[in-house]
Design a protein around this motif. Structure first.
Motif, PDB file in Angstrom:
ATOM      1  N   GLU A 188       0.835  -1.196   0.000  1.00 15.93           N
ATOM      2  CA  GLU A 188       0.000   0.000   0.000  1.00 15.93           C
ATOM      3  C   GLU A 188       0.880   1.261   0.000  1.00 15.93           C
ATOM      4  O   GLU A 188       0.523   2.276  -0.630  1.00 15.93           O
ATOM      5  CB  GLU A 188      -0.910  -0.003   1.223  1.00 15.93           C
ATOM      6  CG  GLU A 188      -1.873   1.176   1.260  1.00 15.93           C
ATOM      7  CD  GLU A 188      -2.779   1.105   2.464  1.00 15.93           C
ATOM      8  OE1 GLU A 188      -3.627   1.995   2.633  1.00 15.93           O
ATOM      9  OE2 GLU A 188      -2.662   0.113   3.273  1.00 15.93           O
ATOM     10  N   ASN A 189       2.029   1.211   0.668  1.00 19.01           N
ATOM     11  CA  ASN A 189       2.848   2.417   0.825  1.00 19.01           C
ATOM     12  C   ASN A 189       3.977   2.525  -0.212  1.00 19.01           C
ATOM     13  O   ASN A 189       4.591   3.582  -0.333  1.00 19.01           O
ATOM     14  CB  ASN A 189       3.463   2.464   2.227  1.00 19.01           C
ATOM     15  CG  ASN A 189       2.384   2.595   3.300  1.00 19.01           C
ATOM     16  OD1 ASN A 189       1.341   3.229   3.065  1.00 19.01           O
ATOM     17  ND2 ASN A 189       2.619   2.024   4.465  1.00 19.01           N
ATOM     18  N   HIS A 190       4.298   1.446  -0.886  1.00 16.71           N
ATOM     19  CA  HIS A 190       5.400   1.478  -1.830  1.00 16.71           C
ATOM     20  C   HIS A 190       4.908   1.002  -3.200  1.00 16.71           C
ATOM     21  O   HIS A 190       4.147   0.017  -3.274  1.00 16.71           O
ATOM     22  CB  HIS A 190       6.563   0.592  -1.352  1.00 16.71           C
ATOM     23  CG  HIS A 190       7.135   1.033  -0.019  1.00 16.71           C
ATOM     24  ND1 HIS A 190       8.031   2.081   0.114  1.00 16.71           N
ATOM     25  CD2 HIS A 190       6.928   0.552   1.235  1.00 16.71           C
ATOM     26  CE1 HIS A 190       8.341   2.215   1.380  1.00 16.71           C
ATOM     27  NE2 HIS A 190       7.675   1.292   2.098  1.00 16.71           N
ATOM     28  N   GLU A 191       5.408   1.682  -4.231  1.00 16.82           N
ATOM     29  CA  GLU A 191       4.998   1.294  -5.574  1.00 16.82           C
ATOM     30  C   GLU A 191       6.077   0.473  -6.270  1.00 16.82           C
ATOM     31  O   GLU A 191       5.811  -0.197  -7.259  1.00 16.82           O
ATOM     32  CB  GLU A 191       4.709   2.549  -6.422  1.00 16.82           C
ATOM     33  CG  GLU A 191       3.520   3.347  -5.920  1.00 16.82           C
ATOM     34  CD  GLU A 191       3.257   4.565  -6.767  1.00 16.82           C
ATOM     35  OE1 GLU A 191       4.046   4.816  -7.721  1.00 16.82           O
ATOM     36  OE2 GLU A 191       2.253   5.257  -6.503  1.00 16.82           O
ATOM     37  N   GLU A 192       7.308   0.526  -5.748  1.00 12.61           N
ATOM     38  CA  GLU A 192       8.397  -0.217  -6.377  1.00 12.61           C
ATOM     39  C   GLU A 192       8.270  -1.685  -5.985  1.00 12.61           C
ATOM     40  O   GLU A 192       8.393  -2.049  -4.806  1.00 12.61           O
ATOM     41  CB  GLU A 192       9.744   0.344  -5.909  1.00 12.61           C
ATOM     42  CG  GLU A 192      10.891  -0.269  -6.664  1.00 12.61           C
ATOM     43  CD  GLU A 192      12.210   0.354  -6.237  1.00 12.61           C
ATOM     44  OE1 GLU A 192      13.250  -0.159  -6.665  1.00 12.61           O
ATOM     45  OE2 GLU A 192      12.195   1.356  -5.460  1.00 12.61           O
ATOM     46  N   LYS A 193       7.995  -2.515  -6.984  1.00 11.37           N
ATOM     47  CA  LYS A 193       7.736  -3.914  -6.723  1.00 11.37           C
ATOM     48  C   LYS A 193       8.968  -4.661  -6.251  1.00 11.37           C
ATOM     49  O   LYS A 193       8.897  -5.585  -5.432  1.00 11.37           O
ATOM     50  CB  LYS A 193       7.154  -4.595  -7.966  1.00 11.37           C
ATOM     51  CG  LYS A 193       5.764  -4.103  -8.317  1.00 11.37           C
ATOM     52  CD  LYS A 193       5.193  -4.881  -9.507  1.00 11.37           C
ATOM     53  CE  LYS A 193       3.779  -4.414  -9.810  1.00 11.37           C
ATOM     54  NZ  LYS A 193       3.179  -5.153 -10.941  1.00 11.37           N
ATOM     55  N   THR A 244       9.396  -8.472   1.472  1.00  8.52           N
ATOM     56  CA  THR A 244       8.500  -9.604   1.797  1.00  8.52           C
ATOM     57  C   THR A 244       9.311 -10.851   2.098  1.00  8.52           C
ATOM     58  O   THR A 244       9.002 -11.608   3.030  1.00  8.52           O
ATOM     59  CB  THR A 244       7.527  -9.859   0.639  1.00  8.52           C
ATOM     60  OG1 THR A 244       6.749  -8.672   0.414  1.00  8.52           O
ATOM     61  CG2 THR A 244       6.620 -11.017   0.944  1.00  8.52           C
ATOM     62  N   GLU A 245      10.358 -11.087   1.336  1.00  7.13           N
ATOM     63  CA  GLU A 245      11.182 -12.270   1.576  1.00  7.13           C
ATOM     64  C   GLU A 245      11.824 -12.209   2.959  1.00  7.13           C
ATOM     65  O   GLU A 245      12.048 -13.232   3.609  1.00  7.13           O
ATOM     66  CB  GLU A 245      12.264 -12.385   0.484  1.00  7.13           C
ATOM     67  CG  GLU A 245      11.732 -12.720  -0.895  1.00  7.13           C
ATOM     68  CD  GLU A 245      11.218 -14.146  -0.987  1.00  7.13           C
ATOM     69  OE1 GLU A 245      11.456 -14.968  -0.042  1.00  7.13           O
ATOM     70  OE2 GLU A 245      10.534 -14.471  -1.981  1.00  7.13           O
ATOM     71  N   ARG A 246      12.154 -10.970   3.352  1.00 11.05           N
ATOM     72  CA  ARG A 246      12.758 -10.844   4.677  1.00 11.05           C
ATOM     73  C   ARG A 246      11.736 -10.959   5.817  1.00 11.05           C
ATOM     74  O   ARG A 246      12.056 -11.443   6.904  1.00 11.05           O
ATOM     75  CB  ARG A 246      13.473  -9.488   4.778  1.00 11.05           C
ATOM     76  CG  ARG A 246      14.676  -9.367   3.853  1.00 11.05           C
ATOM     77  CD  ARG A 246      15.300  -8.001   3.994  1.00 11.05           C
ATOM     78  NE  ARG A 246      16.477  -7.888   3.112  1.00 11.05           N
ATOM     79  CZ  ARG A 246      17.224  -6.790   3.020  1.00 11.05           C
ATOM     80  NH1 ARG A 246      16.908  -5.708   3.762  1.00 11.05           N
ATOM     81  NH2 ARG A 246      18.270  -6.740   2.214  1.00 11.05           N
ATOM     82  N   VAL A 247      10.534 -10.489   5.570  1.00 13.77           N
ATOM     83  CA  VAL A 247       9.516 -10.473   6.639  1.00 13.77           C
ATOM     84  C   VAL A 247       8.955 -11.867   6.899  1.00 13.77           C
ATOM     85  O   VAL A 247       8.730 -12.276   8.032  1.00 13.77           O
ATOM     86  CB  VAL A 247       8.388  -9.485   6.276  1.00 13.77           C
ATOM     87  CG1 VAL A 247       7.225  -9.618   7.225  1.00 13.77           C
ATOM     88  CG2 VAL A 247       8.920  -8.069   6.277  1.00 13.77           C
ATOM     89  N   LYS A 248       8.730 -12.621   5.874  1.00 17.46           N
ATOM     90  CA  LYS A 248       8.047 -13.906   6.037  1.00 17.46           C
ATOM     91  C   LYS A 248       8.998 -14.956   6.608  1.00 17.46           C
ATOM     92  O   LYS A 248      10.223 -14.801   6.553  1.00 17.46           O
ATOM     93  CB  LYS A 248       7.479 -14.380   4.703  1.00 17.46           C
ATOM     94  CG  LYS A 248       8.528 -14.909   3.741  1.00 17.46           C
ATOM     95  CD  LYS A 248       7.891 -15.450   2.499  1.00 17.46           C
ATOM     96  CE  LYS A 248       8.936 -16.122   1.610  1.00 17.46           C
ATOM     97  NZ  LYS A 248       9.517 -17.307   2.237  1.00 17.46           N
ATOM     98  N   ASP A 249       8.413 -16.029   7.090  1.00 10.95           N
ATOM     99  CA  ASP A 249       9.194 -17.180   7.560  1.00 10.95           C
ATOM    100  C   ASP A 249       9.632 -18.014   6.376  1.00 10.95           C
ATOM    101  O   ASP A 249       9.023 -17.954   5.287  1.00 10.95           O
ATOM    102  CB  ASP A 249       8.372 -18.032   8.517  1.00 10.95           C
ATOM    103  CG  ASP A 249       8.059 -17.276   9.799  1.00 10.95           C
ATOM    104  OD1 ASP A 249       8.875 -16.404  10.192  1.00 10.95           O
ATOM    105  OD2 ASP A 249       7.014 -17.575  10.433  1.00 10.95           O
ATOM    106  N   ALA A 250      10.637 -18.838   6.593  1.00 12.34           N
ATOM    107  CA  ALA A 250      11.185 -19.635   5.494  1.00 12.34           C
ATOM    108  C   ALA A 250      10.215 -20.702   5.031  1.00 12.34           C
ATOM    109  O   ALA A 250      10.204 -21.076   3.851  1.00 12.34           O
ATOM    110  CB  ALA A 250      12.519 -20.271   5.926  1.00 12.34           C
TER     111      ALA A 250
END
Length: 586
Positions: free
Chosen positions: A57-62, A69-75
């Motif tokens: 929602e806050n960032h447009e750069e995919k 997202t890769e860093r936030v989520k669990d493996a």
């Protein structure tokens, strides 16, 4: 057996109770932790979806969105982003099973439509395509932009966590059961140990060991029970000893009684007997020819009929029974247990001696009357003849007076002998013992009968074997014995016969025998020759004018008994009679 013991029952009860509680608790805990882990996993996924949606929602750069997202989520999770331009992005995951979740699958399902059209968060458990395992799905719309974020995670993670939790719960339950088992055995043993001691003490009491005491290990209810048990043992010992003493006293009294005593039950069983009663029953069985095997404690039918009559009428019965030549009097009285007749008590008295003494008394009166009647009648008759002047001459009167005189002497002799015999039998005989020279003493007695034997043409003989010349006796009483025996022998011996007196004196005893060749005494009369007024056969008396009173031999026996001696008789009809008496030196 262990399962039947108090220890086993108490331990098993505790184990079953704890096991049941632990089983219910384990089920509830497993259910709770399963729901808890699922809820925690869903909340964790929802947080990840929220973080990603904020970045979208806050960032447009995919590229930044993808990297963050890769860093936030669990493996082991997989994130899918649906952008407003209807494009999808799927993150990488270490769980290969989630690789099958792609754009086609997500578009074909209704999850995307549900999240976008209804603008709601979605939390569901789904089945992984082409796999038997499931996964958790969390979907979140991104405001009104038409974008959405989906987070996937396999249920294996939750199952693994649930398995670890289950293992911990089961391990804890197992440890609890083991500890409970140890505690149950310890508690049951501690509780039942005093009970076991009481059981052993109770067995000792049944064996008669009344000194047994139960140790008081605690001061709770079990300790109070042990104290009560010890008190009971002391009281029981006291009462048992009292009962034993009463029983022994009663048994001694019953056993020492001269009368027979029998305690009977209602069915005729002999419960208590004493020796006289047992002798009576033995005589009864012998008389009735009854086999005593197996019925020693049962009352005979005749006596049982009397017992039943006593029980029914509740009245005392008195019966006279003659068994084996003896007279018995039986008194049977009801025996009560409060108001209920539970049997009877029988008292049996041997009345044989009383009956014999009663018969002797009657015979004595009849014999005395008979013996006194003859001289009294003769005195009366001859005196009336003199008074009525039937005898006219002086010679006749003198002859009648001589007869009266002789009969009066006979009467006086009879009365004196009766008095002597009565004193002897009463134990009032007085002996004047002194040292006697037997040779001259016996010769003098024999010479006294020399004239009588010569007159009756009877040979009077004497044989002496005197190794000790002296004897300590009452000479007057022993002379009375010689006189009676020799006089009887002469009177019962015919002319041409003989009377032999044999004397033997040694250091131990004096033995005297008086033997004749007379008519003899019948065998059936021999046991009674020493009784008063005995006259077996008056025809045996040779001199009819010189009849005896029947008291001589009774007096002889009493004199010999007073000298602590014995006298016996042997006789055969037509052969003769021999009287022998022995007087010991001591």
């Amino acid at each position: 057996m262990f399962w039947r013991s108090v220890v086993g029952k108490l331990a098993i009860t505790i184990l079953l109770l704890v096991s049941f509680v632990l089983f219910i608790l384990t089920i509830l805990l497993l259910e709770f932790f399963e729901n808890f882990h699922i809820q925690e996993a869903e909340d964790d996924l929802m947080q990840t979806a929220t973080k990603v949606s904020v970045m979208v929602e806050n960032h447009e750069e995919k590229s930044l969105i993808y990297e963050t997202t890769e860093r936030v989520k669990d493996a082991d999770t997989k994130v899918a982003i649906f952008f407003p331009d209807n494009t999808f992005w799927f993150s990488n995951t270490s769980d290969e099973q989630l690789d099958v979740i792609n754009e086609d699958w997500l578009s074909s399902e209704s999850y995307l439509t549900t999240v976008l059209s209804e603008s709601v968060q979605l939390q569901e458990q789904i089945k992984i395509p082409n796999e038997e395992k499931g996964a958790m799905l969390v979907g979140r719309p991104i405001d009104d932009s038409g974008a959405a974020v989906f987070v996937f995670q396999s249920l294996d993670v939750v199952d693994q966590t649930k398995a670890e939790t289950t293992k911990i719960i089961v391990l804890a339950a197992g440890i609890a059961i083991i500890l409970t088992t140890i505690f149950a055995f310890f508690l049951s043993t501690r509780i039942t140990k005093p009970l076991i001691k009481m059981r052993e003490a109770a067995f000792d009491l049944t064996r008669g060991e009344f000194n047994t005491k139960v140790p008081i290990l605690t001061y709770d209810e079990i300790g109070e029970l042990a104290m009560a048990f010890n008190r009971m043992g002391r009281q029981l010992k006291f009462h048992i000893n009292a009962l034993r003493q009463e029983k022994e006293q009663l048994s001694s009294i019953v056993s020492s009684m001269a009368d027979g005593v029998i305690t009977l039950s209602r069915n005729g069983e002999m419960i208590v007997t004493n020796p006289p009663a047992e002798r009576f029953m033995e005589d009864w069985y012998f008389e009735k020819e009854i086999d005593t095997n197996g019925i020693n404690r049962k009352l005979p039918p005749e006596l049982n009929a009397i017992l039943q009559d006593v029980i029914q009428k509740e009245e005392e019965r008195l019966e006279e029974i003659s068994i084996q030549g003896r007279s018995w009097v039986m008194i049977m009285t009801p025996l009560y247990d409060q108001s209920y007749v539970r049997g009877a008590v029988t008292v049996i008295r041997d009345m044989t001696e009383e009956r014999r003494l009663d018969k002797l008394r009657k015979d004595f009166i009849a014999n005395v009357s008979h013996e006194l009647r003859t001289p009294i009648s003769m005195l009366q008759g001859y005196s009336e003849a003199i008074v009525d002047d039937i005898a006219e001459s002086k010679e006749e009167k003198n002859e009648l007076a001589q007869i009266i005189y002789e009969e009066s002497l006979r009467l006086s002799r009879l009365v004196n002998e009766l008095l002597d015999l009565a004193r002897m039998e009463a134990g009032h005989i007085q002996l004047s013992r002194e040292v006697v020279e037997l040779d001259g003493y016996v010769d003098r007695i024999i010479r006294k009968f020399g004239g009588v034997s010569s007159e009756n043409k009877i040979e009077l003989l004497i044989e002496k074997d005197i190794s000790v010349p002296q004897a300590i006796i009452d000479p007057d009483r022993i002379e009375q014995v010689f006189t009676n025996l020799i006089d009887n022998a002469i009177r019962h011996t015919s002319e041409g016969g003989y009377v032999k007196v044999m004397l033997e004196n040694n250091s131990e005893e004096m033995i005297v025998s008086v033997e004749d060749s007379g008519s003899g005494i019948p065998e059936e009369d021999l046991p009674f020759v020493f009784e008063r007024f005995y006259k077996a056969d008056k025809s045996r008396t040779r001199d009819k004018k010189k009849k005896g009173t029947g008291l001589g031999l009774a007096i002889v026996k009493n004199i010999i008994d007073a000298h602590n001696g014995t006298i016996s008789v042997n006789s055969k009809i037509g052969v003769g009679t021999s009287f022998t008496f022995k007087i010991p030196k001591e």
